[in-house]
Design a protein around this motif. Structure first.
Motif, PDB file in Angstrom:
ATOM      1  N   VAL A  23       0.807  -1.217   0.000  1.00  0.00           N
ATOM      2  CA  VAL A  23       0.000   0.000   0.000  1.00  0.00           C
ATOM      3  C   VAL A  23       0.846   1.277   0.000  1.00  0.00           C
ATOM      4  N   SER A  24       2.159   1.161   0.242  1.00  0.00           N
ATOM      5  CA  SER A  24       3.008   2.352   0.278  1.00  0.00           C
ATOM      6  C   SER A  24       4.430   2.010  -0.160  1.00  0.00           C
ATOM      7  N   TYR A  25       5.217   3.043  -0.282  1.00  0.00           N
ATOM      8  CA  TYR A  25       6.646   2.892  -0.602  1.00  0.00           C
ATOM      9  C   TYR A  25       7.307   1.912   0.363  1.00  0.00           C
ATOM     10  N   TYR A  26       6.999   2.030   1.629  1.00  0.00           N
ATOM     11  CA  TYR A  26       7.646   1.215   2.655  1.00  0.00           C
ATOM     12  C   TYR A  26       7.339  -0.270   2.485  1.00  0.00           C
ATOM     13  N   ASP A  27       6.162  -0.584   1.983  1.00  0.00           N
ATOM     14  CA  ASP A  27       5.825  -1.980   1.720  1.00  0.00           C
ATOM     15  C   ASP A  27       6.614  -2.516   0.528  1.00  0.00           C
ATOM     16  N   TYR A  28       6.782  -1.679  -0.490  1.00  0.00           N
ATOM     17  CA  TYR A  28       7.500  -2.093  -1.693  1.00  0.00           C
ATOM     18  C   TYR A  28       8.980  -2.346  -1.407  1.00  0.00           C
ATOM     19  N   TYR A  29       9.483  -1.740  -0.327  1.00  0.00           N
ATOM     20  CA  TYR A  29      10.888  -1.880   0.054  1.00  0.00           C
ATOM     21  C   TYR A  29      11.006  -2.402   1.488  1.00  0.00           C
ATOM     22  N   ASP A  30      10.174  -3.358   1.868  1.00  0.00           N
ATOM     23  CA  ASP A  30      10.136  -3.818   3.254  1.00  0.00           C
ATOM     24  C   ASP A  30      11.344  -4.639   3.685  1.00  0.00           C
ATOM     25  N   ASN A  31      12.179  -5.055   2.774  1.00  0.00           N
ATOM     26  CA  ASN A  31      13.381  -5.829   3.126  1.00  0.00           C
ATOM     27  C   ASN A  31      14.631  -4.964   3.295  1.00  0.00           C
ATOM     28  N   GLU A  32      14.513  -3.641   3.192  1.00  0.00           N
ATOM     29  CA  GLU A  32      15.693  -2.771   3.230  1.00  0.00           C
ATOM     30  C   GLU A  32      16.571  -2.970   4.458  1.00  0.00           C
ATOM     31  N   GLU A  33      15.961  -3.247   5.599  1.00  0.00           N
ATOM     32  CA  GLU A  33      16.753  -3.430   6.820  1.00  0.00           C
ATOM     33  C   GLU A  33      17.769  -4.561   6.675  1.00  0.00           C
ATOM     34  N   LEU A  34      17.439  -5.526   5.834  1.00  0.00           N
ATOM     35  CA  LEU A  34      18.337  -6.670   5.639  1.00  0.00           C
ATOM     36  C   LEU A  34      19.621  -6.296   4.907  1.00  0.00           C
ATOM     37  N   THR A  35      19.639  -5.143   4.246  1.00  0.00           N
ATOM     38  CA  THR A  35      20.848  -4.747   3.514  1.00  0.00           C
ATOM     39  C   THR A  35      22.013  -4.448   4.452  1.00  0.00           C
ATOM     40  N   ALA A  36      21.737  -4.270   5.737  1.00  0.00           N
ATOM     41  CA  ALA A  36      22.825  -4.040   6.692  1.00  0.00           C
ATOM     42  C   ALA A  36      23.825  -5.193   6.693  1.00  0.00           C
ATOM     43  N   ALA A  37      23.397  -6.361   6.235  1.00  0.00           N
ATOM     44  CA  ALA A  37      24.302  -7.508   6.157  1.00  0.00           C
ATOM     45  C   ALA A  37      25.445  -7.271   5.171  1.00  0.00           C
ATOM     46  N   TYR A  38      25.293  -6.297   4.267  1.00  0.00           N
ATOM     47  CA  TYR A  38      26.340  -5.980   3.304  1.00  0.00           C
ATOM     48  C   TYR A  38      27.434  -5.090   3.913  1.00  0.00           C
ATOM     49  N   VAL A  39      27.246  -4.590   5.110  1.00  0.00           N
ATOM     50  CA  VAL A  39      28.250  -3.756   5.776  1.00  0.00           C
ATOM     51  C   VAL A  39      29.245  -4.690   6.443  1.00  0.00           C
ATOM     52  N   THR A  40      30.346  -4.937   5.755  1.00  0.00           N
ATOM     53  CA  THR A  40      31.310  -5.962   6.167  1.00  0.00           C
ATOM     54  C   THR A  40      32.589  -5.335   6.711  1.00  0.00           C
ATOM     55  N   ASP A  41      32.494  -4.750   7.904  1.00  0.00           N
ATOM     56  CA  ASP A  41      33.644  -4.055   8.481  1.00  0.00           C
ATOM     57  C   ASP A  41      34.747  -4.995   8.960  1.00  0.00           C
ATOM     58  N   GLU A  42      34.456  -6.267   9.116  1.00  0.00           N
ATOM     59  CA  GLU A  42      35.487  -7.229   9.536  1.00  0.00           C
ATOM     60  C   GLU A  42      36.256  -7.829   8.354  1.00  0.00           C
ATOM     61  N   ASP A  43      35.887  -7.467   7.156  1.00  0.00           N
ATOM     62  CA  ASP A  43      36.551  -7.969   5.947  1.00  0.00           C
ATOM     63  C   ASP A  43      37.987  -7.433   5.905  1.00  0.00           C
ATOM     64  N   PRO A  44      38.986  -8.293   5.712  1.00  0.00           N
ATOM     65  CA  PRO A  44      40.377  -7.831   5.650  1.00  0.00           C
ATOM     66  C   PRO A  44      40.622  -6.773   4.566  1.00  0.00           C
ATOM     67  N   VAL A  45      39.900  -6.839   3.454  1.00  0.00           N
ATOM     68  CA  VAL A  45      40.070  -5.834   2.390  1.00  0.00           C
ATOM     69  C   VAL A  45      39.615  -4.464   2.886  1.00  0.00           C
ATOM     70  N   VAL A  46      38.514  -4.418   3.613  1.00  0.00           N
ATOM     71  CA  VAL A  46      38.016  -3.156   4.172  1.00  0.00           C
ATOM     72  C   VAL A  46      38.988  -2.630   5.219  1.00  0.00           C
ATOM     73  N   LYS A  47      39.488  -3.505   6.067  1.00  0.00           N
ATOM     74  CA  LYS A  47      40.450  -3.090   7.093  1.00  0.00           C
ATOM     75  C   LYS A  47      41.736  -2.540   6.466  1.00  0.00           C
ATOM     76  N   THR A  48      42.205  -3.170   5.398  1.00  0.00           N
ATOM     77  CA  THR A  48      43.401  -2.690   4.708  1.00  0.00           C
ATOM     78  C   THR A  48      43.141  -1.326   4.067  1.00  0.00           C
TER      79      THR A  48
END
Length: 178
Positions: A23-48
């Motif tokens: 019924v709204s924008y928020y419903d069409y994008y209700d999985n957005e919170e799951l994208t936080a899994a892409y924030v990979t601060d422990e990745d050695p490439v990111v640390k380097t």
């Protein structure tokens, strides 16, 4: 039995709701919170990458104040621009599986943005978030229709929004030089 689609590790489906429940924008994008899994601060490439940013700009303090937060953001931004990192735009692909119609987008992890020296708004936001976490700051991914940016937060609660796509890059891309 029901129809389903098997996705690749970097493919993201923005909703799993049937069309009759949207019924709204928020419903069409209700999985957005799951994208936080892409924030990979422990990745050695990111640390380097973070280590290189810190080396070039004379070290970065643990992010406890607004002044530290601004120094972090300035150092990351200047480093990205100096390496010619660019923003690259792309559109998601609408897809229908059963009675669910969703936007599906292939998104790269921060390590792939670093290797490719280019990223979508959301991919750049993941990288900024990962770098902020590596420095001891917090971050929030902010989604608005068709766009994503990040808000960084220091230990004292100070916040700094960052428009991740404004890096431009003198080495190409679809924007003018920063």
């Amino acid at each position: 039995k029901r129809e389903f689609a098997l996705r690749g590790v970097t493919e993201f489906e923005f909703t799993s709701l049937p069309a009759s429940e949207i019924v709204s924008y928020y419903d069409y994008y209700d999985n957005e919170e799951l994208t936080a899994a892409y924030v990979t601060d422990e990745d050695p490439v990111v640390k380097t990458y973070y280590t290189k940013v810190s080396e070039v700009y004379g070290g970065i303090n643990i992010i406890t104040t607004q002044k530290d937060l601004v120094q972090l953001a300035r150092s990351i931004y200047d480093f990205m621009v100096s390496t010619g990192m660019t923003y690259s735009g792309a559109k998601g692909v609408p897809e229908t599986v059963g009675d669910v119609r969703s936007m599906t987008q292939s998104m790269r992890l921060p390590r792939d943005v670093i290797y490719g020296n280019s990223g979508l708004c959301v991919e750049l936001a993941y990288l900024w978030s990962a770098l902020a976490h590596t420095a001891g700051a917090k971050s929030k991914l902010v989604f608005i229709p068709g766009h994503c940016f990040v808000i960084l937060e220091s230990g004292d609660g100070s916040q700094l929004p960052v428009e991740c796509t404004m890096i431009g890059g003198g080495a190409g891309g679809n924007m003018e030089a920063a």
